[in-house]
Design a protein around this motif. Structure first.
Motif, PDB file in Angstrom:
ATOM      1  N   PHE A 233      81.872  33.635   9.562  1.00 31.55           N
ATOM      2  CA  PHE A 233      81.951  34.878   8.784  1.00 31.55           C
ATOM      3  C   PHE A 233      83.325  35.079   8.139  1.00 31.55           C
ATOM      4  CE2 PHE A 233      83.145  39.451   9.007  1.00 31.55           C
ATOM      5  CZ  PHE A 233      82.427  39.882   7.899  1.00 31.55           C
ATOM      6  N   PRO A 234      84.439  34.929   8.881  1.00 32.54           N
ATOM      7  CA  PRO A 234      85.749  35.075   8.218  1.00 32.54           C
ATOM      8  C   PRO A 234      85.986  34.015   7.150  1.00 32.54           C
ATOM      9  CG  PRO A 234      85.982  35.235  10.600  1.00 32.54           C
ATOM     10  CD  PRO A 234      84.597  34.734  10.341  1.00 32.54           C
ATOM     11  N   LEU A 235      85.515  32.784   7.379  1.00 33.69           N
ATOM     12  CA  LEU A 235      85.733  31.722   6.396  1.00 33.69           C
ATOM     13  C   LEU A 235      85.025  32.038   5.087  1.00 33.69           C
ATOM     14  CD1 LEU A 235      85.359  28.530   8.643  1.00 33.69           C
ATOM     15  CD2 LEU A 235      87.445  29.734   7.993  1.00 33.69           C
ATOM     16  N   ILE A 236      83.784  32.442   5.179  1.00 32.88           N
ATOM     17  CA  ILE A 236      83.014  32.741   3.965  1.00 32.88           C
ATOM     18  C   ILE A 236      83.596  33.958   3.250  1.00 32.88           C
ATOM     19  CG2 ILE A 236      80.751  33.447   3.098  1.00 32.88           C
ATOM     20  CD1 ILE A 236      79.521  31.851   5.431  1.00 32.88           C
ATOM     21  N   SER A 237      83.951  34.989   4.026  1.00 37.99           N
ATOM     22  CA  SER A 237      84.500  36.222   3.428  1.00 37.99           C
ATOM     23  C   SER A 237      85.816  35.946   2.706  1.00 37.99           C
ATOM     24  CB  SER A 237      84.704  37.281   4.514  1.00 37.99           C
ATOM     25  OG  SER A 237      83.495  37.572   5.171  1.00 37.99           O
TER      26      SER A 237
ATOM     27  N   SER B 104      81.478  15.560   8.011  1.00 36.56           N
ATOM     28  CA  SER B 104      80.290  16.180   8.611  1.00 36.56           C
ATOM     29  C   SER B 104      80.411  17.698   8.673  1.00 36.56           C
ATOM     30  CB  SER B 104      80.065  15.618  10.019  1.00 36.56           C
ATOM     31  OG  SER B 104      81.149  15.968  10.872  1.00 36.56           O
ATOM     32  N   GLN B 105      81.618  18.210   8.598  1.00 34.73           N
ATOM     33  CA  GLN B 105      81.842  19.659   8.646  1.00 34.73           C
ATOM     34  C   GLN B 105      81.759  20.225   7.230  1.00 34.73           C
ATOM     35  OE1 GLN B 105      82.246  21.101  11.896  1.00 34.73           O
ATOM     36  NE2 GLN B 105      81.536  18.995  12.199  1.00 34.73           N
ATOM     37  N   VAL B 106      80.543  20.373   6.751  1.00 39.99           N
ATOM     38  CA  VAL B 106      80.310  20.683   5.333  1.00 39.99           C
ATOM     39  C   VAL B 106      80.887  22.043   4.962  1.00 39.99           C
ATOM     40  CG1 VAL B 106      78.556  21.009   3.556  1.00 39.99           C
ATOM     41  CG2 VAL B 106      78.240  19.259   5.328  1.00 39.99           C
ATOM     42  N   LEU B 107      80.527  23.085   5.703  1.00 43.32           N
ATOM     43  CA  LEU B 107      80.991  24.431   5.356  1.00 43.32           C
ATOM     44  C   LEU B 107      82.512  24.518   5.429  1.00 43.32           C
ATOM     45  CD1 LEU B 107      80.498  27.411   4.698  1.00 43.32           C
ATOM     46  CD2 LEU B 107      80.245  27.830   7.158  1.00 43.32           C
ATOM     47  N   THR B 108      83.090  23.950   6.499  1.00 44.27           N
ATOM     48  CA  THR B 108      84.543  24.025   6.668  1.00 44.27           C
ATOM     49  C   THR B 108      85.262  23.320   5.524  1.00 44.27           C
ATOM     50  OG1 THR B 108      84.243  24.031   9.065  1.00 44.27           O
ATOM     51  CG2 THR B 108      86.442  23.565   8.238  1.00 44.27           C
ATOM     52  N   LEU B 109      84.796  22.150   5.152  1.00 46.78           N
ATOM     53  CA  LEU B 109      85.439  21.429   4.051  1.00 46.78           C
ATOM     54  C   LEU B 109      85.239  22.145   2.727  1.00 46.78           C
ATOM     55  CD1 LEU B 109      84.930  17.627   4.731  1.00 46.78           C
ATOM     56  CD2 LEU B 109      86.859  19.097   5.274  1.00 46.78           C
ATOM     57  N   LEU B 110      84.103  22.813   2.580  1.00 46.69           N
ATOM     58  CA  LEU B 110      83.859  23.551   1.334  1.00 46.69           C
ATOM     59  C   LEU B 110      84.857  24.687   1.180  1.00 46.69           C
ATOM     60  CD1 LEU B 110      82.111  24.042  -1.171  1.00 46.69           C
ATOM     61  CD2 LEU B 110      80.623  25.475   0.252  1.00 46.69           C
ATOM     62  N   VAL B 111      85.096  25.447   2.255  1.00 52.08           N
ATOM     63  CA  VAL B 111      86.040  26.562   2.147  1.00 52.08           C
ATOM     64  C   VAL B 111      87.472  26.043   2.067  1.00 52.08           C
ATOM     65  CG1 VAL B 111      84.492  28.178   3.295  1.00 52.08           C
ATOM     66  CG2 VAL B 111      86.144  26.908   4.654  1.00 52.08           C
ATOM     67  N   ILE B 112      87.756  24.890   2.680  1.00 49.54           N
ATOM     68  CA  ILE B 112      89.081  24.286   2.516  1.00 49.54           C
ATOM     69  C   ILE B 112      89.299  23.912   1.056  1.00 49.54           C
ATOM     70  CG2 ILE B 112      90.391  22.174   2.971  1.00 49.54           C
ATOM     71  CD1 ILE B 112      89.699  22.369   5.846  1.00 49.54           C
ATOM     72  N   ALA B 113      88.251  23.429   0.414  1.00 46.02           N
ATOM     73  CA  ALA B 113      88.365  23.098  -1.012  1.00 46.02           C
ATOM     74  C   ALA B 113      88.647  24.352  -1.834  1.00 46.02           C
ATOM     75  CB  ALA B 113      87.080  22.427  -1.488  1.00 46.02           C
ATOM     76  N   VAL B 114      87.972  25.458  -1.507  1.00 52.97           N
ATOM     77  CA  VAL B 114      88.212  26.712  -2.236  1.00 52.97           C
ATOM     78  C   VAL B 114      89.665  27.157  -2.059  1.00 52.97           C
ATOM     79  CG1 VAL B 114      87.626  29.165  -2.356  1.00 52.97           C
ATOM     80  CG2 VAL B 114      85.815  27.460  -2.099  1.00 52.97           C
ATOM     81  N   GLY B 115      90.134  27.164  -0.804  1.00 52.19           N
ATOM     82  CA  GLY B 115      91.519  27.562  -0.553  1.00 52.19           C
ATOM     83  C   GLY B 115      92.516  26.597  -1.151  1.00 52.19           C
ATOM     84  N   GLY B 116      92.226  25.295  -1.061  1.00 49.53           N
ATOM     85  CA  GLY B 116      93.141  24.290  -1.599  1.00 49.53           C
ATOM     86  C   GLY B 116      93.243  24.344  -3.102  1.00 49.53           C
ATOM     87  N   LEU B 117      92.116  24.508  -3.780  1.00 52.31           N
ATOM     88  CA  LEU B 117      92.137  24.597  -5.242  1.00 52.31           C
ATOM     89  C   LEU B 117      92.862  25.858  -5.703  1.00 52.31           C
ATOM     90  CD1 LEU B 117      88.505  23.368  -6.036  1.00 52.31           C
ATOM     91  CD2 LEU B 117      90.636  22.113  -6.347  1.00 52.31           C
ATOM     92  N   SER B 118      92.743  26.918  -4.932  1.00 57.45           N
ATOM     93  CA  SER B 118      93.480  28.138  -5.259  1.00 57.45           C
ATOM     94  C   SER B 118      94.972  27.920  -5.072  1.00 57.45           C
ATOM     95  CB  SER B 118      92.990  29.290  -4.379  1.00 57.45           C
ATOM     96  OG  SER B 118      93.615  30.495  -4.733  1.00 57.45           O
ATOM     97  N   LEU B 119      95.343  27.269  -3.975  1.00 61.36           N
ATOM     98  CA  LEU B 119      96.757  26.970  -3.719  1.00 61.36           C
ATOM     99  C   LEU B 119      97.336  26.062  -4.796  1.00 61.36           C
ATOM    100  CD1 LEU B 119      99.308  26.904  -1.956  1.00 61.36           C
ATOM    101  CD2 LEU B 119      98.208  25.149  -0.554  1.00 61.36           C
ATOM    102  N   ALA B 120      96.542  25.099  -5.249  1.00 60.83           N
ATOM    103  CA  ALA B 120      97.013  24.166  -6.276  1.00 60.83           C
ATOM    104  C   ALA B 120      97.079  24.793  -7.663  1.00 60.83           C
ATOM    105  CB  ALA B 120      96.110  22.937  -6.304  1.00 60.83           C
TER     106      ALA B 120
END
Length: 616
Positions: free
Chosen positions: A459-463, A372-388
């Protein structure tokens, strides 16, 4: 003007700390505004200094004053250095600190009276870290190095009511001090042999030639022990996972680009000195490899989202050290920069999930409806894919540059590929659990916050998510290798297509194994080998080694020192001297009877003895 900008850069967080500390109680609520404003001022001043000195890449700016003058050949200075490396770290530290503090407004909104104390500690930490980065000599760096340790102790143990938090803060303080002992000895040795601790002097050809090969090896290895403590290198990595007991934004601040990056920065700052010793470079490479492997494997079995990211940080710090040990200065610093963005993003996003679901366990988050936390999971995906290391995210470019640096060392190159596999595995394990094992949330679990707090959290998550996409490209042909050229003008930054395909294939293999374990078979245990899993659950027995072996040795030695102090120092020396004096005084009191005839008798005896010896 230059001095004003430098003092603004290094002094703004200190002003915020002092102002928050001195605020009357009724004004404590403006502490977040003060802290955020002054750290942003520090960032803007760093940017303005760079814009006013575009030639800084070729001509560093340095200013210093004499602090202590011991003799003609020995003096201690206070000063600041602005060059490519310092400015890069200043940008990263101040920007990440700014985003962390903005996020903290929402995360710590319910803290009440403790909120001002929290932001004061954040400002103190930022002041210490910025001055560590800007210092122009090793002694000044060591002073702020220790202040960073103090500030991290205060932040990790912020919730001092929790025994686990106070224990974690003590553990972090003690373990990092153990490494700092070597750093201190290195400072002392360099002072005795060179008499000048300025980085420009330490890394000059003249200084390196004046030191013997053995002395260079000894000094650099001693410095590296300090690096092992701050940057959580094996085996001094054990404090970092426990540091998760502090507030999540603190974890983002410590684990992304600030405290743990201090060790990598110190190695890079003295890279000419380290490079002069092949033994030291091989040592850095070996310990970096061990650290990367240990951190990556331990992350695969964690269910606490913060501990997954903590072990991931340990692993990535090991990768940075592998690059430095392999001789690629630019690869190590490039990965430090990209890691700062995507790891702070991951920690802050995990903080958003923890703040919403009130649990650190990824399985519980899934049960409560993490999807249900769409934005949070989206930025986690961005960070996770970068880490991977998935194309085209930032971690893809910096990780492959490290693999290229290790290409001429087959064993370490293979180890880096294995670490990349485990990294991809635990990243996709996390994503699959949060995305695809999520259940429909209950209506009463939903809660709403004010628009200001929502903005401060999003704001920090998106930035940082945007930064995790852009910063990697700054080291590629698409942007003319601007970031790599800023780090090192000699950097070529040409990536091998074969290596890129190999790294991508390893990442995809990790994805496939995670998919098989958590979506196809849908089982929780990621490793079926009971023996190896036991080793991982015991964290390679390193905590047991320190607590049950080294800890008992220290306690036994402390007990001996306690006995020696009580029985020998106090008993025989201090109290024994006092007792002897007392007995002698008691004996002499017998002579002082107060009777005149006794005194006449003493005089008669002494006079008779003198006459007898003279006549004889």
């Amino acid at each position: 003007m230059e001095l004003f900008l430098i003092f603004t850069i290094v002094g703004s967080p200190l002003i915020a700390f002092l102002m928050i500390a001195l605020l009357p109680h009724r004004l404590k609520r403006i502490a977040p505004l003060l802290s955020i404003s002054f750290i942003f001022l520090s960032f803007l001043s760093s940017l303005l200094f760079f814009l006013k000195h575009p030639q800084i890449q070729e001509t560093p700016f340095e200013v210093q004053w004499t602090w202590l003058q011991a003799n003609r050949n020995l003096s201690f200075n206070v000063g600041f250095l602005m060059d490519r490396l310092n400015l890069l770290m200043l940008f990263v530290v101040s920007l990440v600190s700014f985003f962390v503090q903005v996020f903290s407004v929402a995360y710590m909104a319910d803290e009440g009276r403790g909120q001002s104390r929290y932001f004061a500690f954040l400002s103190l930490f930022s002041f210490a870290m910025i001055n560590l980065v800007a210092s122009n000599n090793l002694l000044q760096t060591f002073i702020f190095w220790e202040l960073v340790g103090l500030a991290s102790y205060l932040l990790i143990g912020f919730w001092y009511q929790k025994p686990s938090a106070t224990e974690a803060s003590r553990k972090a303080f003690v373990v990092t001090r153990l490494g700092d002992l070597g750093f201190y000895l290195a400072v002392a040795l360099l002072t005795l042999h060179l008499g000048n601790l300025n980085f420009s002097a330490l890394n000059s050809p003249e200084a390196i030639q004046s030191l013997s090969g053995g002395m260079i090896t000894l000094v650099t290895l001693l410095i590296f022990t300090g690096v092992m403590g701050k940057s959580a290198q094996f085996p001094l990595h054990i404090w970092l996972p426990d540091a998760m007991e502090g507030p999540t934004p603190v974890s983002a601040l410590i684990h992304s680009a600030t405290m743990v990056a201090a060790g990598v920065f110190l190695t890079a700052r003295n890279y000419a000195l380290f490079s002069a010793s092949s033994i030291s470079m091989e040592t850095i490479l070996i310990f970096g490899t061990l650290t990367a492997f240990v951190g990556a494997t331990l992350a695969t079995i964690q269910n606490d989202i913060k501990k997954i990211l903590a072990y991931s940080t340990i692993s990535q710090l090991g990768m940075m050290m592998m690059a430095l040990g392999a001789g690629s200065f630019e690869a190590g610093m490039f990965h430090l920069t990209t890691h700062a963005f995507f790891k702070s993003l991951l920690f802050l996003a995990s903080g958003a999930l923890i703040h919403h679901f009130h649990t650190n366990d990824i399985w519980e988050m899934a049960q409560k409806g993490s999807r249900s936390q769409v934005l949070t999971l989206l930025v986690i995906a961005v960070g996770g894919l970068s880490l991977a290391g998935i194309f085209p995210f930032a971690g893809f470019w910096s990780k492959d540059l490290i693999l290229e640096a290790l290409e001429h060392k087959p064993v370490f190159h293979a180890a880096a590929l294995l670490v990349s596999f485990f990294t991809s595995y635990y990243v996709f394990r996390l994503l699959f659990i949060l995305y695809f094992r999520s259940e429909t949330p209950h209506a009463h679990e939903e809660h709403h916050e004010s628009s200001l707090l929502t903005f401060c959290m999003n704001f920090p998550l998106i930035s940082l998510a945007v930064g995790s996409l852009i910063v990697g490209f700054m080291g590629t042909d698409l942007m003319h290798h601007k970031l790599l050229k800023f780090i090192s003008p000699e950097a070529e930054g040409k990536l091998s297509i074969e290596l890129m395909m190999t790294g991508t294939g390893i990442a995809v293999l990790g994805l496939a194994v995670a998919y098989w374990n958590y979506l196809k078979r849908k089982i929780q245990p990621p490793i079926t080998a009971t023996g190896f899993r036991r080793v991982l659950e015991k964290k390679y027995f390193m905590d047991d080694l320190f607590e049950k072996v080294f800890g008992r040795m220290v306690l036994a030695f402390s007990a001996f020192l306690n006995w020696f102090d009580k029985q020998m120092v106090n008993g025989k020396m201090v109290n024994g001297t006092a007792w002897s004096t007392l007995r002698l005084g008691a004996l002499l009191t017998k002579v002082q009877s107060g009777e005149l005839q006794d005194y006449l008798m003493i005089v008669f005896v002494i006079a008779s003895a003198v006459i007898y010896f003279l006549v004889k």
